[in-house]
Design a protein around this motif. Structure first.
Motif, PDB file in Angstrom:
ATOM      1  N   PRO A  66       0.803  -1.229   0.000  1.00 31.88           N
ATOM      2  CA  PRO A  66       0.000   0.000   0.000  1.00 31.88           C
ATOM      3  C   PRO A  66       0.833   1.275   0.000  1.00 31.88           C
ATOM      4  O   PRO A  66       0.461   2.259  -0.651  1.00 31.88           O
ATOM      5  CB  PRO A  66      -0.824  -0.118   1.291  1.00 31.88           C
ATOM      6  N   ALA A  67       1.951   1.299   0.708  1.00 36.05           N
ATOM      7  CA  ALA A  67       2.748   2.520   0.821  1.00 36.05           C
ATOM      8  C   ALA A  67       3.273   2.984  -0.529  1.00 36.05           C
ATOM      9  O   ALA A  67       3.497   4.184  -0.729  1.00 36.05           O
ATOM     10  CB  ALA A  67       3.916   2.309   1.783  1.00 36.05           C
ATOM     11  N   LEU A  68       3.459   2.066  -1.476  1.00 32.56           N
ATOM     12  CA  LEU A  68       4.069   2.420  -2.744  1.00 32.56           C
ATOM     13  C   LEU A  68       3.121   3.173  -3.673  1.00 32.56           C
ATOM     14  O   LEU A  68       3.539   3.667  -4.723  1.00 32.56           O
ATOM     15  CB  LEU A  68       4.582   1.158  -3.458  1.00 32.56           C
ATOM     16  N   ALA A  69       1.864   3.279  -3.280  1.00 33.35           N
ATOM     17  CA  ALA A  69       0.886   3.946  -4.138  1.00 33.35           C
ATOM     18  C   ALA A  69       0.979   5.463  -4.078  1.00 33.35           C
ATOM     19  O   ALA A  69       0.291   6.149  -4.842  1.00 33.35           O
ATOM     20  CB  ALA A  69      -0.521   3.507  -3.743  1.00 33.35           C
ATOM     21  N   TYR A 103      10.698   4.736  -2.859  1.00 28.57           N
ATOM     22  CA  TYR A 103      11.219   4.254  -1.585  1.00 28.57           C
ATOM     23  C   TYR A 103      12.520   3.496  -1.838  1.00 28.57           C
ATOM     24  O   TYR A 103      12.519   2.290  -2.092  1.00 28.57           O
ATOM     25  CB  TYR A 103      10.198   3.364  -0.893  1.00 28.57           C
ATOM     26  N   LEU A 104      13.624   4.217  -1.759  1.00 27.70           N
ATOM     27  CA  LEU A 104      14.942   3.619  -1.955  1.00 27.70           C
ATOM     28  C   LEU A 104      15.684   3.541  -0.631  1.00 27.70           C
ATOM     29  O   LEU A 104      16.911   3.532  -0.597  1.00 27.70           O
ATOM     30  CB  LEU A 104      15.731   4.433  -2.984  1.00 27.70           C
ATOM     31  N   ASP A 105      14.930   3.483   0.466  1.00 28.68           N
ATOM     32  CA  ASP A 105      15.492   3.415   1.818  1.00 28.68           C
ATOM     33  C   ASP A 105      15.329   2.027   2.414  1.00 28.68           C
ATOM     34  O   ASP A 105      15.392   1.858   3.628  1.00 28.68           O
ATOM     35  CB  ASP A 105      14.819   4.450   2.722  1.00 28.68           C
ATOM     36  N   THR A 165      12.273  -2.083   5.042  1.00 27.58           N
ATOM     37  CA  THR A 165      11.451  -2.173   3.846  1.00 27.58           C
ATOM     38  C   THR A 165       9.992  -1.858   4.159  1.00 27.58           C
ATOM     39  O   THR A 165       9.561  -1.913   5.307  1.00 27.58           O
ATOM     40  CB  THR A 165      11.526  -3.587   3.255  1.00 27.58           C
ATOM     41  N   GLN A 166       9.239  -1.532   3.115  1.00 23.99           N
ATOM     42  CA  GLN A 166       7.795  -1.418   3.259  1.00 23.99           C
ATOM     43  C   GLN A 166       7.199  -2.825   3.361  1.00 23.99           C
ATOM     44  O   GLN A 166       7.878  -3.823   3.082  1.00 23.99           O
ATOM     45  CB  GLN A 166       7.211  -0.661   2.073  1.00 23.99           C
ATOM     46  N   VAL A 167       5.931  -2.904   3.755  1.00 22.11           N
ATOM     47  CA  VAL A 167       5.320  -4.222   3.985  1.00 22.11           C
ATOM     48  C   VAL A 167       4.121  -4.425   3.067  1.00 22.11           C
ATOM     49  O   VAL A 167       3.400  -3.478   2.745  1.00 22.11           O
ATOM     50  CB  VAL A 167       4.882  -4.401   5.449  1.00 22.11           C
ATOM     51  N   ILE A 176       0.124  -6.510   6.869  1.00 27.44           N
ATOM     52  CA  ILE A 176      -0.754  -5.596   7.605  1.00 27.44           C
ATOM     53  C   ILE A 176      -2.014  -6.329   8.060  1.00 27.44           C
ATOM     54  O   ILE A 176      -2.447  -6.204   9.215  1.00 27.44           O
ATOM     55  CB  ILE A 176      -1.121  -4.388   6.717  1.00 27.44           C
ATOM     56  N   ASP A 177      -2.594  -7.112   7.164  1.00 29.24           N
ATOM     57  CA  ASP A 177      -3.813  -7.841   7.497  1.00 29.24           C
ATOM     58  C   ASP A 177      -3.571  -8.888   8.576  1.00 29.24           C
ATOM     59  O   ASP A 177      -4.436  -9.125   9.430  1.00 29.24           O
ATOM     60  CB  ASP A 177      -4.382  -8.514   6.246  1.00 29.24           C
ATOM     61  N   ALA A 178      -2.405  -9.523   8.530  1.00 31.60           N
ATOM     62  CA  ALA A 178      -2.098 -10.541   9.543  1.00 31.60           C
ATOM     63  C   ALA A 178      -1.997  -9.920  10.924  1.00 31.60           C
ATOM     64  O   ALA A 178      -2.508 -10.469  11.908  1.00 31.60           O
ATOM     65  CB  ALA A 178      -0.803 -11.257   9.176  1.00 31.60           C
TER      66      ALA A 178
END
Length: 424
Positions: free
Chosen positions: A35-38, A43-45, A50-52, A57-59
């Motif tokens: 979701p964060a990539l939208a 995101y090169l950090d 890393t993003q998830v 998130i649902d888990a």
């Protein structure tokens, strides 16, 4: 708790995700899981975390919504907690190539390493030796240094080659001796992207009877580890570096864990990995870790999750190699930008897709700030690897700029950061 399910499709990998089929490593489809990539930012950090994916998130949220209680009770929500813990141990074992009874969880890798350093140091005597390297994240250096100082042991530091950021195997072997009790080293540098010859380092250290402690925190986003095949004693990792929540783990063979006595409370288990874990675990984060491993496995194929994890990492490696090639080739046409570390495209196998650069006449913090204003997220400083910056003579200058690509990054993002660097 995950909505990912591996599906066989002939000779190609196929994944059913939210009703759609994803053949191979379809990066656009993979990105839709995050979701964060939208938000349109690059995101090169990833080396800092890393993003998830949505499944993680649902888990986490799903377990909290379902209702979970502490372990040890005679009721359903308590039994669920036990199932989450055992499920996470099995997932981590499938990730690291070990037995679930050899997996220890903690709040982060640093805290766990401090705990293991105190326990292992109980066997050290004045004059014993501990070997660390200057290429490591400090979390795999300072805990051992402090433990050695308390026991009167000697710390031997192996320096990396500043010309290309590699760790000389012969220098490492020279630091070992009959009184070496522990050797701690990294699999991949979070500062320069270097992949060390850690299989050979493990063999050399164990040849003199030393315990081996491998930091795979940075390595685990890019390549797999096989603890049993390597014969290493301990492997440390952090799930927030491989697309999961903030949680640390140390993997070992169960018998290795039993050889050492941890600092523990009276009610703590006398056997098993739980004897190393202090306090109540974060059950929701353990559920998230399992989902993160499922995500990696969903990128591959095979008869079981371990096989799918290995296949998924192979797909990741192929994609990241293409990103590396594109980025390194692009840097050759930007004379103001210098790449620190391995810069020979023929030596791609010796590095992961993490790059440390400097820009002539511009402070690293200023580079990161300006890139950030353009929606390109990179890191600056020493990245908790101060010895690396001292060795390069860059500590006083503010360190370097770190640009890290993982499997959800694209060639377009490579071009975007290259174009931005060319404006300095």
């Amino acid at each position: 708790m995950s909505n990912l399910a591996p599906v066989a499709a002939g000779a190609t990998v196929a994944i059913r995700y939210a009703g759609a089929m994803i053949p191979g490593l379809d990066v656009a489809a993979v990105r839709r899981r995050f979701p964060a990539l939208a938000d349109g930012n690059a995101y090169l950090d990833g080396p800092a975390g890393t993003q998830v994916p949505r499944a993680v998130i649902d888990a986490i949220a799903g377990l909290l919504e379902e209702g979970v209680s502490n372990q040890g009770g005679r009721f359903a929500s308590s039994r669920l907690a036990g199932e989450v813990v055992s499920g996470a141990r099995q997932a981590a074992a499938d990730l690291m190539g070990t037995d679930p009874e050899g997996v220890v969880f903690g709040p982060n890798m640093t805290t766990l390493t401090f705990a293991f350093s105190r326990a292992l140091a109980r066997r050290w005597r004045p004059g014993d030796e501990v070997v660390v390297t200057s290429l490591d994240h400090d979390a795999n250096v300072t805990p051992w240094r402090l433990a050695a100082e308390e026991r009167g042991a000697v710390v031997r530091r192996v320096e990396f080659d500043p010309a290309d950021g590699t760790l000389p195997e012969d220098a490492f072997r020279s630091a070992l001796g009959p009184r070496t009790r522990l050797a701690a080293f990294t699999a991949a540098s979070n500062a320069l992207g270097t992949v060390t010859p850690f299989p050979a380092l493990i063999e050399a250290a164990q040849g003199v009877g030393a315990v081996t402690y491998l930091d795979a925190v940075h390595h685990s986003a890019h390549r797999p580890v096989d603890l049993f095949a390597l014969g290493v004693d301990f492997v440390a990792a952090s799930s927030y570096k491989f697309f999961g929540p903030h949680l640390g783990l140390v993997a070992a063979r169960p018998e290795v864990l039993m050889e050492h006595e941890p600092y523990r409370l009276e009610p703590a288990p006398a056997i098993g990995p739980g004897r190393w874990e202090t306090g109540t675990p974060s059950f929701e984060l353990l559920a998230g870790l399992t989902a993160a491993v499922e995500h990696l496995a969903s990128l591959g194929s095979g008869p079981d999750r371990r096989a799918r994890v290995l296949s998924g990492y192979a797909a990741i490696a192929d994609h990241e190699a293409a990103l590396c090639e594109r980025f390194m080739e692009g840097l050759e046409s930007i004379p103001a930008v210098r790449l620190h570390g391995i810069d020979d495209r023929r030596r791609m196998a010796e590095r992961v897709a993490t790059f440390a650069v400097s820009v002539d006449g511009v402070a690293p913090g200023e580079v990161a700030r300006r890139l950030g204003e353009d929606g390109i997220f990179v890191w600056d400083g020493d990245y908790y690897a101060p010895a690396v910056m001292r060795r390069l003579g860059l500590a006083e200058a503010g360190g370097l700029v770190r640009i890290g690509f993982v499997h959800y990054n694209t060639e377009e993002e490579v071009d975007r950061v290259l174009a931005a660097l060319a404006t300095f």
